[in-house]
Design a protein around this motif. Structure first.
Motif: not given
Length: 464
Positions: A73-75, A144-147, A306-308
């Motif tokens: 997620m930093h990207y 991939f799904y969570v991202f 949601l937590a990510v």
């Protein structure tokens, strides 16, 4: 007129169930991952016979997925996404917001299947014939799904943030009016009790997700104004408007659905008792699933994406510098653990009360009391767990995976014997007559275990 009160009781209980599963990711999951890693590192001291338990394998998988998706997620540049969305027209943003809501429901349904497949693939018995693609492909699919789901929720939160910061509130008004379109699509359809239960669960999940989105929007706005408390009171009316519109739409929708389909207000007490039954059964020592996954399957609420996103927003909004700041972080983490434990205790107590009021408590103990006389209890439990693909470690913790049972005769015919819970039956079309005597149900074999019920459903659809 009784609908608002009964509905909000169900919503209040369901939101705290989602909060309990959501806090589990931030509080107990890191501790469980640490204990699993400690056991894995000290594995040579115990010998090769003591491998990781299935529950610990699933905990480590969840932890690794969270860490990988957090760094991915930093990207994603939140500021660029904000200005890109802000440059769009009002109508285009309205369409985008509608598409995001639909995509969120579809991806949530598909995502729980991916995570269940990963957990089962990683913990299945080695002697079984492998009829799948393997652990590593399933793991990459889960990452991939969570991202992807986290990015989708981020776009949704960004769109809501643009609506909050627009000079005229026309965009926010249009987005909130979208909730009233939901009334048109639901009120004039025929609903059975089972369908209404699924819709109620979806509404609970949607309301809790909206609360987290509002929290993210407030964090981003407060960061831009250097955490000036005065700016929070500027946002407060808009936050109240969003929450009030959600509550009003749910009340009107459920009131007219129950009116047009001749459903009494007591049905919401039955729904609440069913959710409480899930919680109580998952807290037993011989439970076959973790409660956070039970909530995911019942409501379609998956806390990982949601937590990510929340961790990503909090770490980018709040800078931790100095010893005092780290002490505050540790104290905040201890407060979260205390809140999680307190919430779990209160939920368990209220759930026991609701189960007793619905006269469902005997269903928790009948499977244990009706063990086969010719076999010891330990051997019979071991046989059942090998069928389900779930085992219990030495501390009583259970794995969070469930292997779908392909033998139709092993599936129970209905959830409970009381007339108040006739709406919850297994969706495989093999229901028996609900009017059977309760004495017949008491003498069923241990295969007809009520703890099997609804462990393989997500958003009302079977996943086996």
């Amino acid at each position: 007129m009784r609908i608002p009160k009964e509905l909000e009781k169900l919503m209040f209980f369901g939101i705290f169930l989602c909060l309990d599963a959501f806090l589990y990711v931030f509080t107990l999951l890191p501790l469980r991952v640490f204990l699993a890693m400690f056991r894995f590192i000290t594995l040579p001291c115990y010998g090769l016979r003591r491998l990781l338990q299935p529950a610990q394998v699933c905990d480590m998988l969840k932890g690794v997925i969270l860490v990988i998706c957090y760094f991915m997620m930093h990207y994603v540049d939140y500021s660029m996404m904000y200005h890109l969305i802000r440059g769009q027209s009002v109508i285009k943003l309205y369409i985008i917001y509608n598409m995001l809501e639909v995509a969120d429901r579809l991806i949530s349904s598909f995502g729980q299947d991916i995570l269940d497949a990963l957990y089962w693939t990683a913990t299945e018995p080695k002697e079984r014939k492998r009829a799948h693609i393997g652990v590593i492909p399933h793991f990459f699919m889960a990452v991939f799904y969570v991202f992807l789901h986290a990015i989708l929720i981020m776009v949704q939160a960004t769109t809501l943030n643009v609506a909050f910061n627009s000079h005229n509130k026309s965009l926010l008004t249009i987005m909130m009016s979208n909730n009233f379109v939901e009334i048109k699509g639901s009120v004039f359809k025929k609903f059975e009790k089972n369908n209404l239960f699924q819709m109620s669960n979806s509404d609970i999940k949607e309301r809790f997700t909206n609360y987290v989105l509002l929290l993210i929007v407030c964090l981003r706005n407060m960061e831009q104004f250097s955490w000036n408390p005065d700016h929070f009171w500027v946002l407060f009316p808009d936050v109240c408007m969003v929450v009030a519109s959600e509550i009003a739409v749910d009340i009107v929708k459920h009131a007219f659905i129950t009116k047009f389909n001749d459903i009494t207000a007591d049905v919401y007490s039955e729904y609440r008792a069913s959710l409480a039954f899930d919680l109580v059964s998952s807290r037993q020592k011989n439970a076959y699933t973790d409660y956070s996954d039970s909530v995911s399957r019942r409501m379609g609420f998956i806390p990982l994406p949601l937590a990510v996103l929340l961790i990503r927003v909090v770490t980018s909004s709040i800078k931790v510098q100095g010893v005092l700041a780290y002490v505050c972080v540790v104290l905040f983490y201890c407060g979260l653990i205390s809140l999680k434990v307190l919430n779990s205790i209160v939920l368990l107590g209220k759930s026991c009360q609701y189960v007793k009021e619905a006269k469902m408590e005997e269903k928790l103990f009948n499977p244990i009391l009706t063990a086969t006389p010719g076999k010891p209890a330990g051997k019979q439990q071991g046989t059942f767990k090998s069928t389900q693909g779930i085992s219990t470690d030495e501390n009583g913790s259970t794995s969070v995976t469930n292997q779908p049972v392909h033998q139709k005769e092993n599936m129970p015919s209905l959830l409970v014997t009381s007339n108040s819970d006739q709406f919850l039956t297994t969706p495989d079309g093999e229901e028996k007559d609900i009017s059977q005597d309760s004495s017949e149900l008491k003498h069923r074999s241990a295969k007809k275990d009520l703890l099997e019920i609804d462990r393989f459903t997500i958003c009302g659809n079977r996943i086996d």
